[in-house]
Design an enzyme around this catalytic site. Sequence first.
Site, mmCIF file in Angstrom:
data_model
loop_
_atom_site.group_PDB
_atom_site.id
_atom_site.type_symbol
_atom_site.label_atom_id
_atom_site.label_comp_id
_atom_site.label_asym_id
_atom_site.label_seq_id
_atom_site.Cartn_x
_atom_site.Cartn_y
_atom_site.Cartn_z
ATOM 1 N N TYR A 1 0.584 -1.293 -0.016
ATOM 2 C CA TYR A 1 0.120 0.126 0.049
ATOM 3 C C TYR A 1 0.960 1.239 -0.071
ATOM 4 O O TYR A 1 0.897 2.103 -0.698
ATOM 5 C CB TYR A 1 -0.986 -0.129 1.325
ATOM 6 C CG TYR A 1 -1.888 1.297 1.427
ATOM 7 C CD1 TYR A 1 -2.814 1.368 0.631
ATOM 8 C CD2 TYR A 1 -1.233 2.434 2.018
ATOM 9 C CE1 TYR A 1 -4.004 2.577 0.768
ATOM 10 C CE2 TYR A 1 -2.261 3.418 2.177
ATOM 11 C CZ TYR A 1 -3.248 3.551 1.366
ATOM 12 O OH TYR A 1 -4.122 4.736 1.504
ATOM 13 N N ASP A 2 2.011 1.092 0.914
ATOM 14 C CA ASP A 2 2.917 2.554 0.867
ATOM 15 C C ASP A 2 3.468 2.716 -0.409
ATOM 16 O O ASP A 2 3.879 3.739 -0.526
ATOM 17 C CB ASP A 2 3.760 2.017 2.042
ATOM 18 C CG ASP A 2 4.254 3.510 2.457
ATOM 19 O OD1 ASP A 2 3.523 4.320 3.021
ATOM 20 O OD2 ASP A 2 5.661 3.578 2.665
ATOM 21 N N GLU B 1 5.968 4.414 21.619
ATOM 22 C CA GLU B 1 4.981 3.799 21.984
ATOM 23 C C GLU B 1 4.466 2.486 21.177
ATOM 24 O O GLU B 1 4.791 2.616 19.900
ATOM 25 C CB GLU B 1 3.330 4.706 21.932
ATOM 26 C CG GLU B 1 3.823 6.025 22.565
ATOM 27 C CD GLU B 1 2.488 7.030 22.484
ATOM 28 O OE1 GLU B 1 1.672 6.478 21.726
ATOM 29 O OE2 GLU B 1 2.893 8.173 22.764
ATOM 30 N N LYS C 1 2.220 0.485 18.529
ATOM 31 C CA LYS C 1 1.384 0.813 17.590
ATOM 32 C C LYS C 1 0.240 -0.320 17.673
ATOM 33 O O LYS C 1 0.263 -1.424 17.225
ATOM 34 C CB LYS C 1 1.797 0.870 16.136
ATOM 35 C CG LYS C 1 0.896 1.468 15.256
ATOM 36 C CD LYS C 1 1.508 1.884 14.019
ATOM 37 C CE LYS C 1 0.507 2.444 12.888
ATOM 38 N NZ LYS C 1 -0.759 1.443 12.594
ATOM 39 N N ARG D 1 -12.949 7.852 13.098
ATOM 40 C CA ARG D 1 -11.921 8.535 12.510
ATOM 41 C C ARG D 1 -12.599 8.846 10.957
ATOM 42 O O ARG D 1 -12.378 9.873 10.698
ATOM 43 C CB ARG D 1 -10.706 8.092 12.145
ATOM 44 C CG ARG D 1 -9.602 8.980 11.251
ATOM 45 C CD ARG D 1 -8.394 8.510 11.283
ATOM 46 N NE ARG D 1 -8.169 7.238 10.583
ATOM 47 C CZ ARG D 1 -6.986 6.498 10.413
ATOM 48 N NH1 ARG D 1 -5.744 6.998 10.688
ATOM 49 N NH2 ARG D 1 -7.100 5.472 9.583
ATOM 50 N N LYS E 1 7.279 9.530 18.620
ATOM 51 C CA LYS E 1 6.735 10.736 18.610
ATOM 52 C C LYS E 1 7.702 11.801 19.264
ATOM 53 O O LYS E 1 8.228 11.666 20.356
ATOM 54 C CB LYS E 1 5.444 11.073 19.375
ATOM 55 C CG LYS E 1 4.241 9.875 18.834
ATOM 56 C CD LYS E 1 3.234 9.890 19.752
ATOM 57 C CE LYS E 1 2.218 9.170 19.118
ATOM 58 N NZ LYS E 1 1.007 8.666 19.976
ATOM 59 N N CYS F 1 -21.647 -31.250 9.612
ATOM 60 C CA CYS F 1 -21.685 -32.829 9.546
ATOM 61 C C CYS F 1 -23.050 -33.064 10.211
ATOM 62 O O CYS F 1 -23.483 -32.432 11.336
ATOM 63 C CB CYS F 1 -20.325 -32.963 10.398
ATOM 64 S SG CYS F 1 -20.787 -34.835 11.305
ATOM 65 N N CYS G 1 -20.331 -38.045 15.973
ATOM 66 C CA CYS G 1 -19.221 -37.484 15.747
ATOM 67 C C CYS G 1 -18.043 -37.249 16.649
ATOM 68 O O CYS G 1 -18.397 -36.203 17.622
ATOM 69 C CB CYS G 1 -19.384 -36.283 14.869
ATOM 70 S SG CYS G 1 -17.822 -35.444 14.048
HETATM 71 S S1 IVH Z 1 -0.649 8.766 17.062
HETATM 72 C C1 IVH Z 1 -1.177 12.375 14.770
HETATM 73 N N1 IVH Z 1 0.026 6.493 18.518
HETATM 74 O O1 IVH Z 1 -2.274 4.008 14.010
HETATM 75 C C2 IVH Z 1 -1.113 10.962 15.102
HETATM 76 N N2 IVH Z 1 -1.534 6.228 16.610
HETATM 77 O O2 IVH Z 1 -1.548 4.349 11.016
HETATM 78 C C3 IVH Z 1 -2.181 10.018 15.168
HETATM 79 N N3 IVH Z 1 -2.212 3.840 16.335
HETATM 80 O O3 IVH Z 1 -4.589 6.479 13.103
HETATM 81 C C4 IVH Z 1 -1.839 8.630 15.807
HETATM 82 N N4 IVH Z 1 -1.209 3.187 18.016
HETATM 83 O O4 IVH Z 1 -5.261 4.723 14.779
HETATM 84 C C5 IVH Z 1 -0.815 6.840 17.429
HETATM 85 N N5 IVH Z 1 0.348 4.908 19.780
HETATM 86 C C6 IVH Z 1 -0.267 5.046 19.017
HETATM 87 C C7 IVH Z 1 -0.861 4.407 18.342
HETATM 88 C C8 IVH Z 1 -1.610 4.962 16.844
HETATM 89 C C9 IVH Z 1 -1.871 2.913 17.275
HETATM 90 C C10 IVH Z 1 -2.972 3.982 15.277
HETATM 91 C C11 IVH Z 1 -4.048 5.229 14.998
HETATM 92 C C12 IVH Z 1 -3.544 5.879 13.751
HETATM 93 C C13 IVH Z 1 -2.869 4.734 12.933
HETATM 94 C C14 IVH Z 1 -2.043 5.221 11.957
#
Ligand code: IVH
Length: 697
Positions: free
Chosen positions: A48-49, A128, A130, A151, A303, A439, A445
């Site tokens: 996708y990317d 963090e 994901k 969203r 972040k 089944c 069975c």
């Molecule tokens: S920050 C502006 N932190 O990943 C930044 N997103 O692929 C917005 N997600 O839309 C998100 N864990 O639904 C952030 N620790 C985390 C996250 C996280 C999961 C999801 C989130 C975001 C998507 C992006």
Amino acid sequence: MSLFKSLPEIPTSEAKARAKLDHLYKELFYHNYCYYELNEPEISDEDYDALFQEALALERAYPHLKKDNTPTKSVGYAPLEKFEKVSHSVPMLSLDNAFKQEGIEDFIKRIKKFLGLEIDAPLEFMAEPKIDGLSAALRYEKGHLVLGCTRGDGTTGENITHTLRTIHSIPHHLKGDDYPDFLEVRGEVFLSKEDFLLLNEEREKEGLPAFANPRNAAAGSVRQLDSVVAAKRPLQFFAYSLALIPEGIKTQRALLDSLKKWGFSLGDPLKICGSLSDLLEYYGSVEKIRSHLPYDIDGVVYKVNRLDYQERLGQVSRSPRWAIAHKFQASQGETILKAITIQVGRTGVLTPVAELEPINLGGVLVSRATLHNADELLRKDIREGDRVLIQRAGDVIPQVVRVLSTDSSKRNPPFIFPNHCPICHSHAYRDPEEAATRCTGGFNCSAQAKERLKHFVSRHAFDIEGLGDKSIDFFWEQKRILSPMDIFTLEERDSKETPSLKMIPGWGEKSAENLFQAIREKNHISFDRFLYALGIRHIGQITAKSLALSYETAPAWYEFMEKMAAESLESEAFQSLISINMIGQTIGLSLYEFFREPLNKKMVKDLIEFLTIIPIQQTKGILSGKTFLFTGTLQTMTREEAKQKVESLGGKITSSLSSQTNFLVVGENPGSKIQKAQAIGVPILNEQEWLQLIQKP
Ligand code: IVH
């Protein structure tokens, strides 16, 4: 930026570029639709990317070709019509992705350059996990939850306050007293891996299709119109950001601490990292524990910790410049599907399974993948010997995404879905109410018998005290109870068994005697409970009652079923069965398929001979004991209404005329039944007389 940044080839002619860009937009829209709307991505995040970066590169080279509403600008997919739309006060952004170390190096360099920092100047990041769920925004006013939404496309989401309120980790009232009057918390809704598997087990029992992964299950649950459905799913929520930052919060770390203080749960582990090597170490350590985490994660997020820096950095297109997702190795790959086998679930569902040339997906060796059901096989046209794309759906169940290009002349013929159970060889049939093939072996069975036995002794069936799920597990493992009859012969056999139940630790003389006594008491059972206990698909308590009333005695029912199953679905017997109150085609077919299996017939017959099955009382009414047959069209009510009326007044309906019939009710255009009724002396009522009869006090 990802490693695909430099790869796309830019067409030299504008016409080619336009065509290419249009094509890429279409593809991206389609994959957004699959991912966000259907919750069924067809391509990996990397692929996708790659498409996304190619579109961006083209847009950069030919800026005037860029359109207004492009998938490179918006996030996700337009909201569903069924929910009220909500405009986000601050857009809900997505994250830029990187898959390799170079991508992270670029990210750090870019940020430092933008902020005017030296390349070796210190810069802190909050790292963090994901979470692989779906993002949601929660609005609080004076600490009270007032709105929750998805969203959507990043600008407009869907109002799902009713389902989000059912999530325990979403506080309805914020804790403490130092929260601002208006607060919008953002985070991820998800389902744990364990709860996902339990939910699918439940769905299998109910004959519903399984969810492909926890993310789909969470998305499907939260986007329910009925919050009762969502409330039954143990969804969770981790908070990770705020739409607007209150005064006094200076870092992402402090923001997370505040969220925690206000009553939110956070992802784990969280770590402040001061350098690239710290970030990479964090990435490696989380990847190692990934499969042991209770929930799915698809990478980690870095972040910039200082919020003033975040503000200066701003966003590019749809992602913040100050954050990046460092994704884990793709869990998709190509391999050969060696064979298709059939697995039989605890409720008798036949699931096709792909036996694969083993393939390493994200550190896990995958040699089997689910193919869901016969429809899915057909839809994706998956055949033995095909080269296929495999994906580990989240971390849990591997699945076949699609067949990769094949030489059709060398392909095997399509897989023929079996019409017999591979475990007990009973015949299998496709239930018209669902996608599953089942089944019919039931108690015979081995894949299903234990579950069936648990149902047999359950509260609304035989209700045998002291014989619950755990005891059935025990007796099953001991091979002392393998069929319903074994329950009733348990005591007699026990005297010959070594050790006797009385000698087994945890049982003892008293509890063994209590159990035998409880079983003896259930030698007498009401006919409807008996029918329900058999666990024939679709025969619930109400339909069991209806059958019990209609056939009166177990032997009469058995005789009729045996005859009906020996004939066809067009037979008069089958038509008579499905004309019974509450019994339609689906239930009729289920009984028909059940009684076509000789072992089922024997099991039922043995039980009927052994037990005392007590007929149930017809509801007393003015038509009690009377049997009606209708012919022709009634003017004042439908046939169905007439049937309901007869039954509610205690009478019965038949579809075949005999001397047992008390009345023939004749509507317009009756058939030949009138002559037959006259011949055998059955009284005939016209519609008027029928109406008078049922209005009689
Ligand atoms: S920050 C502006 N932190 O990943 C930044 N997103 O692929 C917005 N997600 O839309 C998100 N864990 O639904 C952030 N620790 C985390 C996250 C996280 C999961 C999801 C989130 C975001 C998507 C992006």
